[in-house]
Scaffold this active site. Structure first.
Site, mmCIF file in Angstrom:
data_model
loop_
_atom_site.group_PDB
_atom_site.id
_atom_site.type_symbol
_atom_site.label_atom_id
_atom_site.label_comp_id
_atom_site.label_asym_id
_atom_site.label_seq_id
_atom_site.Cartn_x
_atom_site.Cartn_y
_atom_site.Cartn_z
ATOM 1 N N HIS A 185 4.983 6.183 7.791
ATOM 2 C CA HIS A 185 4.888 6.154 6.331
ATOM 3 C C HIS A 185 3.973 7.234 5.766
ATOM 4 C CE1 HIS A 185 1.183 4.045 7.377
ATOM 5 N NE2 HIS A 185 0.741 4.488 6.210
HETATM 6 C C1 UD1 Z 1 -0.779 3.537 1.065
HETATM 7 C C2 UD1 Z 1 -2.041 4.281 1.500
HETATM 8 C C3 UD1 Z 1 -1.993 4.520 2.999
HETATM 9 C C4 UD1 Z 1 -1.726 3.221 3.751
HETATM 10 C C5 UD1 Z 1 -0.426 2.620 3.219
HETATM 11 C C6 UD1 Z 1 -0.055 1.330 3.939
HETATM 12 C C7 UD1 Z 1 -2.971 5.825 -0.177
HETATM 13 C C8 UD1 Z 1 -3.164 7.241 -0.553
HETATM 14 N N1 UD1 Z 1 -2.144 5.578 0.861
HETATM 15 O O1 UD1 Z 1 0.315 4.422 1.272
HETATM 16 O O2 UD1 Z 1 -3.233 5.046 3.423
HETATM 17 O O3 UD1 Z 1 -1.636 3.479 5.133
HETATM 18 O O4 UD1 Z 1 -0.594 2.373 1.827
HETATM 19 O O5 UD1 Z 1 1.157 0.850 3.503
HETATM 20 O O6 UD1 Z 1 -3.529 4.945 -0.778
HETATM 21 N N2 UD1 Z 1 6.028 1.146 -2.965
HETATM 22 C C9 UD1 Z 1 6.881 0.065 -3.108
HETATM 23 N N3 UD1 Z 1 6.328 -1.172 -3.128
HETATM 24 C C10 UD1 Z 1 5.002 -1.385 -3.022
HETATM 25 C C11 UD1 Z 1 4.147 -0.275 -2.899
HETATM 26 C C12 UD1 Z 1 4.676 0.976 -2.855
HETATM 27 O O7 UD1 Z 1 8.083 0.202 -3.200
HETATM 28 O O8 UD1 Z 1 4.579 -2.549 -3.031
HETATM 29 C C13 UD1 Z 1 6.606 2.490 -2.944
HETATM 30 C C14 UD1 Z 1 6.484 3.145 -4.286
HETATM 31 O O9 UD1 Z 1 7.657 3.775 -4.591
HETATM 32 C C15 UD1 Z 1 5.392 4.152 -4.104
HETATM 33 C C16 UD1 Z 1 5.457 4.470 -2.624
HETATM 34 O O10 UD1 Z 1 5.930 3.278 -1.995
HETATM 35 O O11 UD1 Z 1 5.570 5.271 -4.898
HETATM 36 C C17 UD1 Z 1 4.121 4.843 -2.055
HETATM 37 O O12 UD1 Z 1 3.179 3.843 -2.314
HETATM 38 P P1 UD1 Z 1 1.605 4.164 -2.399
HETATM 39 O O13 UD1 Z 1 0.859 2.907 -2.622
HETATM 40 O O14 UD1 Z 1 1.364 5.285 -3.301
HETATM 41 O O15 UD1 Z 1 1.226 4.707 -0.977
HETATM 42 P P2 UD1 Z 1 1.680 4.231 0.471
HETATM 43 O O16 UD1 Z 1 2.632 5.233 0.968
HETATM 44 O O17 UD1 Z 1 2.083 2.802 0.529
#
Ligand code: UD1
Length: 359
Positions: free
Chosen positions: A202
């Site tokens: 991820h």
């Molecule tokens: C975040 C953390 C990462 C951690 C990971 C675990 C940061 C910079 N990154 O990354 O260190 O290892 O979480 O999962 O904080 N999304 C969904 N549903 C959700 C949350 C996110 O669909 O509940 C999708 C959204 O489209 C979003 C993308 O995932 O844009 C990325 O989510 P984000 O929270 O920005 O970062 P992660 O990649 O999850």
């Protein structure tokens, strides 16, 4: 003592669980969820599995650019901090919620303690690396999980006081292993123990690069004889889809794409896997604790001890390296794993440190 924990993403909730249990008796512990993760399978499920109370606040910040996420979190946290008069704010790991929690607390005049402090990949392209460095330099109390982490903090001459309580995962993995006897995930997926590889990916540097995605798919195609179980993170799914590669991934008949799973099911999947392939920091530690060989699809790692012990190998997303490590590489024969993450008393040491430090 009035303490707040700021959490927002999957790895934050996992680290919160043992700390909450340890400090809840002697403090008024308030849990603030930023809302960074909002899907049931990335958030609420962990509160249920670990019997954590519902967060006292949910800021519902949601997805967005780092500037949006961090900015909104800082703003919304400030409002709570100015009204609630906490004596200490606890933050965990390296997510945007971690950094926002630390920044907002410091600006509101509240002391900050960072759990899982001092980790460095020395890769400035990683969003988490920036979050770690900034959070560590904002913190008053830094709980570093390994000797390497302590050295990193000493080299950077951080302002706060550094402690070495060990790593919190030792406790969480122990609890999850006990609970995993009830997990039905192997039956539900009809998996034979030690016959499959568990795969997760991820990290932005992998998911946002078409080259890395192709490289990984190509490895899956070559490894057609190996069953691969892939609980796919929403951002990874989005990226495969957005770069028109989901169909090719789905054509790999040896790859079982499944939705993200809860912690207990995940630990059950890991315990019974032949090997793990991952770009997650948490999974590198957990696989070491469970004695499962780990192939890390990154150029570097913060958990250098696992590599030094021979149980983790770095392949980046290089197709040939992934294939060779999956087929041929094995860690050294080890009778007992070295306790590189401490003796499993991390939450107790953190609790005692907090009690002794606060006025
Ligand atoms: C975040 C953390 C990462 C951690 C990971 C675990 C940061 C910079 N990154 O990354 O260190 O290892 O979480 O999962 O904080 N999304 C969904 N549903 C959700 C949350 C996110 O669909 O509940 C999708 C959204 O489209 C979003 C993308 O995932 O844009 C990325 O989510 P984000 O929270 O920005 O970062 P992660 O990649 O999850």
């Amino acid at each position: 003592m009035k303490i707040a924990s700021v959490v927002g993403a999957r790895p934050n909730f996992i680290k919160l669980a043992p700390i909450h249990k340890a400090i809840t008796n002697f403090s008024d512990h308030v849990i603030i969820h930023t809302g960074q993760h909002y899907d049931y399978k990335l958030s609420e499920i962990f509160f249920k599995e670990f019997n954590l109370p519902k967060p006292n606040f949910n800021l519902k910040v949601g997805s967005g650019t780092p500037g949006f996420q961090i900015g909104e979190m800082v703003k919304r946290l400030e409002k709570i901090f100015l009204e609630s008069h906490f004596e200490l704010v606890l933050v965990y790991g390296d997510t945007n919620s971690t950094f926002a929690g630390a920044l907002s607390a410091v600006k509101s005049g509240i002391s900050v303690a960072h759990v899982e402090s001092g980790l460095r990949s020395f890769d400035r392209y990683m969003p988490e690396e920036i979050n770690r460095v900034l959070t560590d330099h904002l913190s008053d109390y830094l709980f570093a999980p390994t000797q390497t982490a302590i050295k990193n903090l000493q080299r950077e001459h951080v302002f706060g006081k550094v402690f070495n309580p060990g790593d919190i995962s030792v406790e969480i993995v122990k609890v999850a292993v006990q609970l995993s006897s009830k997990s039905l995930i192997l039956n539900n997926l009809q998996l034979v123990p030690k016959s499959y590889i568990l795969f997760t990916m991820h990290r932005v540097e992998n998911t946002d690069s078409a080259e890395s995605l192709i490289s990984v798919i190509h490895a899956f195609e070559i490894l057609s004889e190996v069953e691969i179980v892939f609980p796919i993170h929403p951002r990874t799914l989005q990226m495969f889809r957005g770069k028109n590669m989901l169909e090719r991934l789905e054509e790999c008949k040896n790859v079982r794409l499944i939705q993200p799973v809860g912690y207990v099911d995940f630990i059950k999947l890991m315990q019974n896997a032949k090997k793990v392939i991952t770009d997650s920091g948490g999974v590198q530690k957990e696989s070491y604790l469970l004695g499962i060989p780990c192939i890390t699809i990154r150029k570097n790692t913060e958990w250098v001890e696992t590599v030094n012990e021979g149980w983790n190998i770095l392949t980046d997303t290089d197709t040939n390296k992934i294939v060779n490590a999956t087929r041929d590489w094995m860690p050294p024969a080890t009778i007992q794993m070295k306790p590189i993450f401490g003796d499993g008393r991390t939450s107790l040491v953190i609790k005692n440190s907090i009690m002794s430090l606060m006025p």
